[in-house]
Scaffold this motif. Structure first.
Motif, PDB file in Angstrom:
ATOM      1  N   LYS A 215       0.788  -0.907  -0.196  1.00 56.02           N
ATOM      2  CA  LYS A 215      -0.205  -0.079  -0.340  1.00 56.02           C
ATOM      3  C   LYS A 215       1.150   1.377   0.153  1.00 56.02           C
ATOM      4  O   LYS A 215       0.326   2.068  -0.089  1.00 56.02           O
ATOM      5  CB  LYS A 215      -0.696  -0.158   1.156  1.00 56.02           C
ATOM      6  CG  LYS A 215      -2.019  -1.121   1.284  1.00 56.02           C
ATOM      7  CD  LYS A 215      -2.637  -1.001  -0.321  1.00 56.02           C
ATOM      8  CE  LYS A 215      -3.788  -2.126  -0.225  1.00 56.02           C
ATOM      9  NZ  LYS A 215      -5.390  -1.593  -1.387  1.00 56.02           N
ATOM     10  N   GLY A 216       2.394   0.898  -0.069  1.00 60.40           N
ATOM     11  CA  GLY A 216       3.048   2.184   0.126  1.00 60.40           C
ATOM     12  C   GLY A 216       2.829   3.385   0.928  1.00 60.40           C
ATOM     13  O   GLY A 216       3.785   4.060   0.292  1.00 60.40           O
ATOM     14  N   GLN A 217       2.593   3.603   2.186  1.00 56.96           N
ATOM     15  CA  GLN A 217       2.913   3.973   3.250  1.00 56.96           C
ATOM     16  C   GLN A 217       3.791   4.778   3.452  1.00 56.96           C
ATOM     17  O   GLN A 217       3.421   6.158   4.074  1.00 56.96           O
ATOM     18  CB  GLN A 217       1.840   3.961   4.189  1.00 56.96           C
ATOM     19  CG  GLN A 217       0.065   3.436   4.251  1.00 56.96           C
ATOM     20  CD  GLN A 217      -0.013   2.116   4.325  1.00 56.96           C
ATOM     21  OE1 GLN A 217       1.084   1.080   3.939  1.00 56.96           O
ATOM     22  NE2 GLN A 217      -1.760   1.934   4.556  1.00 56.96           N
ATOM     23  N   ASP A 218       5.242   4.121   3.545  1.00 56.66           N
ATOM     24  CA  ASP A 218       6.084   4.395   3.585  1.00 56.66           C
ATOM     25  C   ASP A 218       6.556   5.342   2.445  1.00 56.66           C
ATOM     26  O   ASP A 218       7.624   6.746   2.828  1.00 56.66           O
ATOM     27  CB  ASP A 218       7.241   3.470   3.725  1.00 56.66           C
ATOM     28  CG  ASP A 218       7.366   2.531   1.959  1.00 56.66           C
ATOM     29  OD1 ASP A 218       6.258   2.535   1.901  1.00 56.66           O
ATOM     30  OD2 ASP A 218       7.883   2.440   2.072  1.00 56.66           O
ATOM     31  N   VAL A 219       6.152   5.196   1.008  1.00 58.43           N
ATOM     32  CA  VAL A 219       6.557   6.453   0.382  1.00 58.43           C
ATOM     33  C   VAL A 219       5.271   7.401   0.532  1.00 58.43           C
ATOM     34  O   VAL A 219       6.358   8.602   0.350  1.00 58.43           O
ATOM     35  CB  VAL A 219       5.383   5.700  -0.497  1.00 58.43           C
ATOM     36  CG1 VAL A 219       6.102   6.838  -1.980  1.00 58.43           C
ATOM     37  CG2 VAL A 219       7.097   4.605  -0.976  1.00 58.43           C
ATOM     38  N   LEU A 220       4.598   7.882   0.953  1.00 59.20           N
ATOM     39  CA  LEU A 220       3.897   8.821   1.550  1.00 59.20           C
ATOM     40  C   LEU A 220       4.968   9.485   2.909  1.00 59.20           C
ATOM     41  O   LEU A 220       4.634  11.246   2.248  1.00 59.20           O
ATOM     42  CB  LEU A 220       2.563   8.548   1.607  1.00 59.20           C
ATOM     43  CG  LEU A 220       1.345  10.338   2.005  1.00 59.20           C
ATOM     44  CD1 LEU A 220       1.684  11.454   1.088  1.00 59.20           C
ATOM     45  CD2 LEU A 220       0.190   9.302   2.191  1.00 59.20           C
ATOM     46  N   ILE A 221       5.207   8.939   3.258  1.00 57.28           N
ATOM     47  CA  ILE A 221       6.887   9.097   4.850  1.00 57.28           C
ATOM     48  C   ILE A 221       7.096  10.052   3.977  1.00 57.28           C
ATOM     49  O   ILE A 221       7.280  10.926   4.587  1.00 57.28           O
ATOM     50  CB  ILE A 221       5.654   8.414   6.381  1.00 57.28           C
ATOM     51  CG1 ILE A 221       4.917   7.771   5.896  1.00 57.28           C
ATOM     52  CG2 ILE A 221       7.019   8.978   7.064  1.00 57.28           C
ATOM     53  CD1 ILE A 221       4.427   6.789   7.256  1.00 57.28           C
ATOM     54  N   TYR A 222       7.971   9.412   3.261  1.00 57.87           N
ATOM     55  CA  TYR A 222       8.845   9.957   2.501  1.00 57.87           C
ATOM     56  C   TYR A 222       8.844  11.209   1.989  1.00 57.87           C
ATOM     57  O   TYR A 222       9.479  12.293   2.153  1.00 57.87           O
ATOM     58  CB  TYR A 222       9.960   9.511   1.821  1.00 57.87           C
ATOM     59  CG  TYR A 222      10.635   8.546   2.037  1.00 57.87           C
ATOM     60  CD1 TYR A 222      11.724   8.707   3.363  1.00 57.87           C
ATOM     61  CD2 TYR A 222      10.179   6.744   2.418  1.00 57.87           C
ATOM     62  CE1 TYR A 222      12.779   6.892   3.872  1.00 57.87           C
ATOM     63  CE2 TYR A 222      11.130   5.319   3.021  1.00 57.87           C
ATOM     64  CZ  TYR A 222      12.091   6.046   3.640  1.00 57.87           C
ATOM     65  OH  TYR A 222      12.944   5.089   5.000  1.00 57.87           O
TER      66      TYR A 222
END
Length: 370
Positions: A215-222
């Motif tokens: 789901k890529g929440q880490d990408v959004l945090i970066y």
């Protein structure tokens, strides 16, 4: 698993939906919505291959609305031949006209079980296509299509094209997922922020979904790290990656700008509190969250994966590459600085749930009339 004789007394066509696990997710929400909106014309059951009923009810309280029509098979991990026997027993007891499977796991088990129940018609909805990149999955699916002969439905044009590419001998019908636009509607941003305890004057980005790598929440945090300090992020959802995501937030010194809500019961309020909804997934089928946000009047930025682009209003929303925090941050700023037209009409026109339900009901009627 016990099914009493009174359970099978009916004057309505019986449809059995089979899903992998009755936990929060797009496929599972679809099954619940079909149950909610067609129970006056059909007798619907939901069979969850995995999990016990109490475990699933504790994790997802919304299941209580279909508790009496929910059957949990408690399939162990790995291949389980006994699960085929259990499904076959359920079908013999309930005597459905239609078995409707969702995704490849349920198709494997229910497809084989229907071979033992010749009077049952099989309908299969494919909810994404990325698993078909695996040769083994394609071989399994081709064999299952050949022996069980399901009515094949794709929930997105993208999925239909992939199915046609790999299984050209099988006709595919497209029925796009829908959401209830009477529930997901416009609301007060100020009141919604008060309810969620969000500051009134910051720019709030929102993300909703399972807290998993895909789901890529880490990408959004970066991406958030690159944005001005008045840009903040609120995340709805639960999953195995929560601790890892919270550590990432601390490591990037973003603790004052990111709020984790866990599972949220009142999702319309969540969307109504936002300035922008962001879907940073690495893989998707045909997501509902982008439709829900836009139906609440909130513009979206989403990664262009799977059928996501089909869910985004071309006049108000934006898509970008997956796994690219720089591009995502740029798209967020550009979206918020552009003309803020309301995307709700796009969803009402193309993805209202009543249209989806009618199309599925027509499919079921045609199948049990054969």
């Amino acid at each position: 698993m016990e099914i009493s004789k009174t359970d099978v007394i009916r004057d309505k066509p019986v449809i059995v939906h089979i899903i992998q696990r009755a936990s929060p997710g797009g496929i599972e929400q679809l099954a619940l919505e079909l149950y909610r909106l067609t129970s006056h014309t059909h007798k619907l059951w939901i069979v969850s291959l995995e999990g016990s009923k109490q475990e699933l009810l504790d994790r997802w309280p919304r299941l209580a609305e279909c508790e009496n029509q929910l059957i949990c098979l408690e399939k162990p991990s790995g291949v389980s031949l006994d699960t085929i026997r259990k499904i076959s027993a359920v079908l013999k007891a309930l005597k459905p006209q239609i078995v409707h499977t969702h995704h490849i796991g349920p198709l494997v088990y229910a497809g084989l079980a229907t071979l033992l129940n010749k009077d049952v018609r099989l309908v299969h909805t494919e909810h994404d296509a990325w698993h078909l990149n695996c040769l083994k999955h394609r071989i399994y699916q081709r064999l299952l299509f050949k022996v069980s002969e399901p009515r094949l439905i794709a929930d997105a044009d993208f999925v239909a094209k992939r199915l046609t590419r790999w299984f050209s001998n099988y006709p595919v019908e497209v029925i796009k997922n829908g959401i209830d636009t009477d529930i997901f509607t416009l609301g007060s941003k100020d009141r919604s922020r008060i309810r969620l305890e969000l500051s009134q004057y910051d720019i709030w980005l929102g993300c909703a979904g399972r807290l998993e790598h895909v789901k890529g929440q880490d990408v959004l945090i970066y991406a958030l790290k690159q944005l001005p300090k008045n840009y903040k992020l609120v995340i709805a959802g639960a999953g195995s990656q929560r601790d890892k995501l919270e550590k990432l937030v601390r490591d990037l010194e973003l603790s004052e700008r990111v709020k984790f809500l866990g599972l949220v019961d009142d999702m319309p309020t969540f969307y109504q509190a936002l300035d922008l909804f962001v879907l940073p997934s690495r893989k998707e089928g045909f997501p509902l969250s982008t439709l829900e946000a836009q139906s609440c009047g909130i513009n979206v930025v989403a990664t262009n994966v799977g059928g996501t682009k089909e869910t985004v209003c071309s006049n108000t929303g934006m898509t970008c590459s997956a796994d690219n925090p720089n591009e995502l941050a740029t798209a967020i700023v550009k979206s918020l600085s552009s003309s803020q037209q309301c995307p709700r009409s796009f969803v009402v026109k193309n993805n209202d749930i009543q249209s989806m339900v009618l199309q599925y009901a027509n499919v079921w009627t045609k199948e049990y009339s054969l």
